[in-house]
Write a protein that holds these residues in place. Structure first.
Motif, PDB file in Angstrom:
ATOM      1  N   SER A   1      65.221   1.289  56.014  1.00  0.00           N
ATOM      2  CA  SER A   1      66.062   1.369  54.827  1.00  0.00           C
ATOM      3  C   SER A   1      67.412   0.692  55.023  1.00  0.00           C
ATOM      4  O   SER A   1      68.037   0.279  54.054  1.00  0.00           O
ATOM      5  CB  SER A   1      66.271   2.833  54.445  1.00  0.00           C
ATOM      6  N   LEU A   2      67.877   0.550  56.265  1.00  0.00           N
ATOM      7  CA  LEU A   2      69.218   0.005  56.484  1.00  0.00           C
ATOM      8  C   LEU A   2      69.224  -1.391  57.067  1.00  0.00           C
ATOM      9  O   LEU A   2      70.253  -2.060  57.060  1.00  0.00           O
ATOM     10  CB  LEU A   2      70.018   0.934  57.409  1.00  0.00           C
ATOM     11  N   ASN A   3      68.096  -1.857  57.601  1.00  0.00           N
ATOM     12  CA  ASN A   3      68.109  -3.156  58.286  1.00  0.00           C
ATOM     13  C   ASN A   3      68.340  -4.317  57.336  1.00  0.00           C
ATOM     14  O   ASN A   3      68.966  -5.300  57.679  1.00  0.00           O
ATOM     15  CB  ASN A   3      66.790  -3.352  59.041  1.00  0.00           C
ATOM     16  N   ALA A   4      67.809  -4.222  56.119  1.00  0.00           N
ATOM     17  CA  ALA A   4      67.971  -5.322  55.160  1.00  0.00           C
ATOM     18  C   ALA A   4      69.326  -5.217  54.464  1.00  0.00           C
ATOM     19  O   ALA A   4      69.849  -4.128  54.236  1.00  0.00           O
ATOM     20  CB  ALA A   4      66.848  -5.276  54.127  1.00  0.00           C
ATOM     21  N   ALA A   5      69.907  -6.362  54.157  1.00  0.00           N
ATOM     22  CA  ALA A   5      71.179  -6.388  53.430  1.00  0.00           C
ATOM     23  C   ALA A   5      70.948  -5.949  51.989  1.00  0.00           C
ATOM     24  O   ALA A   5      69.873  -6.153  51.435  1.00  0.00           O
ATOM     25  CB  ALA A   5      71.778  -7.797  53.451  1.00  0.00           C
ATOM     26  N   PRO A   6      71.952  -5.295  51.365  1.00  0.00           N
ATOM     27  CA  PRO A   6      71.792  -4.890  49.962  1.00  0.00           C
ATOM     28  C   PRO A   6      71.622  -6.122  49.069  1.00  0.00           C
ATOM     29  O   PRO A   6      72.057  -7.219  49.422  1.00  0.00           O
ATOM     30  CB  PRO A   6      73.111  -4.150  49.673  1.00  0.00           C
ATOM     31  N   PRO A   7      70.970  -5.960  47.921  1.00  0.00           N
ATOM     32  CA  PRO A   7      70.734  -7.113  47.026  1.00  0.00           C
ATOM     33  C   PRO A   7      72.049  -7.728  46.549  1.00  0.00           C
ATOM     34  O   PRO A   7      72.963  -7.027  46.140  1.00  0.00           O
ATOM     35  CB  PRO A   7      69.949  -6.498  45.857  1.00  0.00           C
ATOM     36  N   THR A   8      72.127  -9.044  46.637  1.00  0.00           N
ATOM     37  CA  THR A   8      73.324  -9.762  46.204  1.00  0.00           C
ATOM     38  C   THR A   8      72.927 -11.009  45.435  1.00  0.00           C
ATOM     39  O   THR A   8      71.790 -11.466  45.494  1.00  0.00           O
ATOM     40  CB  THR A   8      74.196 -10.178  47.412  1.00  0.00           C
ATOM     41  N   LYS A   9      73.891 -11.559  44.713  1.00  0.00           N
ATOM     42  CA  LYS A   9      73.660 -12.771  43.922  1.00  0.00           C
ATOM     43  C   LYS A   9      73.874 -14.007  44.796  1.00  0.00           C
ATOM     44  O   LYS A   9      74.677 -14.002  45.723  1.00  0.00           O
ATOM     45  CB  LYS A   9      74.636 -12.802  42.736  1.00  0.00           C
ATOM     46  N   ASN A  10      73.131 -15.052  44.503  1.00  0.00           N
ATOM     47  CA  ASN A  10      73.332 -16.336  45.191  1.00  0.00           C
ATOM     48  C   ASN A  10      74.497 -17.063  44.520  1.00  0.00           C
ATOM     49  O   ASN A  10      74.392 -17.538  43.393  1.00  0.00           O
ATOM     50  CB  ASN A  10      72.058 -17.185  45.103  1.00  0.00           C
ATOM     51  N   TRP A  11      75.624 -17.139  45.212  1.00  0.00           N
ATOM     52  CA  TRP A  11      76.853 -17.699  44.639  1.00  0.00           C
ATOM     53  C   TRP A  11      77.025 -19.180  44.946  1.00  0.00           C
ATOM     54  O   TRP A  11      78.076 -19.761  44.622  1.00  0.00           O
ATOM     55  CB  TRP A  11      78.064 -16.924  45.180  1.00  0.00           C
ATOM     56  N   THR A  12      76.049 -19.790  45.574  1.00  0.00           N
ATOM     57  CA  THR A  12      76.221 -21.161  46.054  1.00  0.00           C
ATOM     58  C   THR A  12      76.629 -22.113  44.922  1.00  0.00           C
ATOM     59  O   THR A  12      77.565 -22.909  45.070  1.00  0.00           O
ATOM     60  CB  THR A  12      74.911 -21.658  46.709  1.00  0.00           C
ATOM     61  N   ASN A  13      75.953 -22.044  43.791  1.00  0.00           N
ATOM     62  CA  ASN A  13      76.194 -22.993  42.703  1.00  0.00           C
ATOM     63  C   ASN A  13      77.002 -22.385  41.566  1.00  0.00           C
ATOM     64  O   ASN A  13      77.050 -22.943  40.463  1.00  0.00           O
ATOM     65  CB  ASN A  13      74.851 -23.505  42.155  1.00  0.00           C
ATOM     66  N   ILE A  14      77.638 -21.246  41.810  1.00  0.00           N
ATOM     67  CA  ILE A  14      78.437 -20.596  40.772  1.00  0.00           C
ATOM     68  C   ILE A  14      79.908 -20.933  40.977  1.00  0.00           C
ATOM     69  O   ILE A  14      80.429 -20.812  42.081  1.00  0.00           O
ATOM     70  CB  ILE A  14      78.235 -19.073  40.805  1.00  0.00           C
ATOM     71  N   SER A  15      80.558 -21.380  39.933  1.00  0.00           N
ATOM     72  CA  SER A  15      81.982 -21.700  39.998  1.00  0.00           C
ATOM     73  C   SER A  15      82.598 -21.514  38.614  1.00  0.00           C
ATOM     74  O   SER A  15      81.897 -21.433  37.604  1.00  0.00           O
ATOM     75  CB  SER A  15      82.204 -23.146  40.487  1.00  0.00           C
ATOM     76  N   VAL A  16      83.903 -21.412  38.582  1.00  0.00           N
ATOM     77  CA  VAL A  16      84.609 -21.248  37.316  1.00  0.00           C
ATOM     78  C   VAL A  16      84.702 -22.600  36.618  1.00  0.00           C
ATOM     79  O   VAL A  16      85.184 -23.576  37.197  1.00  0.00           O
ATOM     80  CB  VAL A  16      86.018 -20.671  37.550  1.00  0.00           C
ATOM     81  N   ARG A  17      84.213 -22.660  35.404  1.00  0.00           N
ATOM     82  CA  ARG A  17      84.298 -23.908  34.656  1.00  0.00           C
ATOM     83  C   ARG A  17      85.686 -24.008  34.039  1.00  0.00           C
ATOM     84  O   ARG A  17      86.096 -23.166  33.241  1.00  0.00           O
ATOM     85  CB  ARG A  17      83.233 -23.956  33.548  1.00  0.00           C
ATOM     86  N   LEU A  18      86.405 -25.039  34.424  1.00  0.00           N
ATOM     87  CA  LEU A  18      87.751 -25.215  33.906  1.00  0.00           C
ATOM     88  C   LEU A  18      87.682 -25.532  32.409  1.00  0.00           C
ATOM     89  O   LEU A  18      86.857 -26.322  31.963  1.00  0.00           O
ATOM     90  CB  LEU A  18      88.459 -26.361  34.641  1.00  0.00           C
TER      91      LEU A  18
END
Length: 535
Positions: free
Chosen positions: A312-329
């Motif tokens: 139950s603890l070995n895997a990281a909690p679910p997260t979003k892939n932020w690689t291609n996410i950025s603030v659009r000016l």
């Protein structure tokens, strides 16, 4: 003295004035005792000196005599009371509380267990643990931090201690299991399995730390984007203020509208950035929590607890892939120009200056556009506009490039064309059908037609068409598109003038630069690329 004091009660050592145990007790002539401070203050507040207990009057204020016996007895009583309070508090602190493991040996009130024995399968408090710490036979027993349900450490099938770990089935087993159900499996001692999983936990924690670092860098990237957005907003606001402060009352409303528009775009940009930062911080918080749990688990000496908690603890909690996410000016191009255009008569010089600065900004999005004569559109028509030269050839050509996002700019040289239609459009599939020019049909264009409404003129087919008042004939027209903003603007490059803007556009998946050189004084067009230049 100490034995005698134990037979006395607290009321024997109370001052009748302050009702507390004597402090610096003194005796007056009638034999009664009081705190020195209490009797002194009592007599200071009275006209006559009188004993508070027996009411005996004294003609002169008596000399106070220190009562050494009472003083010693009071001190002994205070010390005894403090020791009893301390002993009671210590005893209460060791009583098992909800959520704590109680001692299995204690009868009546259960005290908090200090250790659990994996051999005896019993949890012991500090008192009952002593034999395991002093007797040689019990010293060899394995002690761990107190845990509940020690029976769960026994093999249900063979009723023996779980001492081995089966790597094949990823489960804890007893020694009899290794020669029966797990005979051909990869089985190691519990400690070896514990150390292996502990190493994996360390690796997982390192990965989580890397994920945390990646998200912290993403936060910095987003904050930098916000800073750039702030600078852009400040620049636009400054330009707008400079323009509209040159006007008087007639321009004040336009100035406020401009600033509000820019700030609204900036607010949306900041709101998006704050949303991203909040999500990232939540993910970081979750990852840090998991890291703490992993660190606590990796430091545990309880082999079974670690192995049971590993999955139950070995895997990281679910997260979003932020690689291609950025603030659009936000896009500010055209904001000031469109606002000032309404004041063209009084701001012609200022408009030209602003337009030149604007063109420098949007030209950074310039793209090379190549028209493809093989991609021929149906001939577009315009409602309420009588088409001339019916039956003559009219090529409507798209670019080879399609655009699905972002911003792009291209310019068109129109000097040799008397009639033309220019802009961006969707791609039609039925090339023989006629289509009315309008945004609802997927056309965002401006046109020049001879003898339209009895005379030549420029118009924007916006459904219905809008006649455009241009001072000069455009020879070079720049087209700027912001896909996400839904903006298509046309600029006369030579005169530094805005021709027209479509705003709030809803584009299809793909849009193409579009050009239609309608009949050019009888010249038959065979190749658009040879006759028209788009840059």
């Amino acid at each position: 003295m100490a034995a005698a004091s134990c037979l006395l009660t607290e009321d024997k050592f109370l001052c009748s004035i302050c009702l507390n145990v004597f402090t610096d007790p003194v005796t007056i002539p009638c034999g009664h005792n009081f705190c020195k401070t209490c009797i002194t203050q009592h007599w200071d507040s009275k006209v006559r000196c009188q004993c508070p207990n027996c009411k005996r009057l004294f003609t002169t204020r008596p000399e106070l005599q220190v009562n050494a016996f009472i003083c010693e007895m009071a001190a002994e009583f205070k010390q005894s009371a403090q020791q009893k309070a301390s002993s009671s508090s210590s005893s209460e602190q060791h009583v098992s509380k909800p959520g704590e493991v109680p001692c299995d040996i204690c009868t009546g009130t259960k005290r908090k267990a200090l250790k659990s024995c994996l051999v005896c399968l019993v949890s012991y408090c500090e008192t009952h643990l002593e034999p395991h710490l002093t007797k040689s036979g019990l010293k060899r027993h394995q002690l761990i931090d107190p845990v509940e349900n020690l029976e769960g450490r026994m093999c249900r099938k063979h009723d023996k201690l779980l001492e081995m770990f089966c790597k094949t089935d990823q489960m804890c087993v007893c020694t009899l299991c290794t020669v029966s159900d797990h005979k051909a499996h990869d089985v190691v001692p519990l400690k070896e399995g514990y150390e292996g999983k502990k190493a994996e936990l360390g690796k997982t924690d390192a990965e989580i730390q890397q994920m945390i670092q990646t998200r912290q860098l993403k936060i910095q990237e987003i904050k930098h984007s916000v800073e750039l957005s702030d600078k852009g907003a400040d620049r636009e606001i400054a330009d707008g203020v400079q323009v509209f402060t040159a006007l008087k009352k007639s321009a004040e409303r336009s100035q406020a509208e401009l600033i509000d528009t820019i700030k609204e775009k900036q607010r949306k940009s900041k709101k998006q950035a704050e949303g991203f930062i909040k999500e990232l911080e939540q993910e970081i918080s979750a990852l840090k929590k998991r890291s703490t749990e992993l660190e606590q688990l990796s430091q545990s000496e309880d082999h079974l607890h670690l192995l049971k908690s590993f999955v139950s603890l070995n895997a990281a909690p679910p997260t979003k892939n932020w690689t291609n996410i950025s603030v659009r000016l936000p896009n500010y191009e055209g904001t000031v120009v469109r606002a000032v255009y309404q004041l063209e008569e009084t701001l012609s010089k200022l408009m030209k200056k602003l337009f030149e600065a604007e063109m420098k900004r949007i030209q950074q999005y310039a793209v090379d556009v190549t028209l493809d004569p093989d991609i021929v559109h149906p001939r577009p028509t315009q409602s309420n506009v009588r088409q001339e030269n019916q039956g003559k050839e009219c090529r409507c050509v798209l670019s080879k490039q399609a655009f699905t996002s972002g911003r792009f700019y291209f310019k068109v040289h129109l000097k040799k064309w008397s009639d033309w239609t220019l802009g961006v459009t969707r791609k039609l599939t039925h090339i023989k059908e006629e289509t009315i020019l309008s945004p609802s049909n997927g056309y965002w264009t401006v046109c020049h037609k001879w003898k339209m409404f009895g005379t030549s003129g420029y118009y924007a087919p916006a459904g219905p068409s809008i006649l455009l008042s241009l001072k000069t004939k455009p020879e070079k027209v720049g087209v700027f598109v912001d896909y996400e903003e839904g903006l298509v603007s046309f600029h006369d490059i030579d005169t530094a003038a805005l021709i027209y803007s479509f705003t709030g556009c809803s584009f299809p998946e793909r849009i193409y630069p579009f050009f239609s050189p309608c009949p050019n004084n009888g010249v038959k067009i065979h190749s658009i690329n040879d006759s028209c230049v788009l840059q």
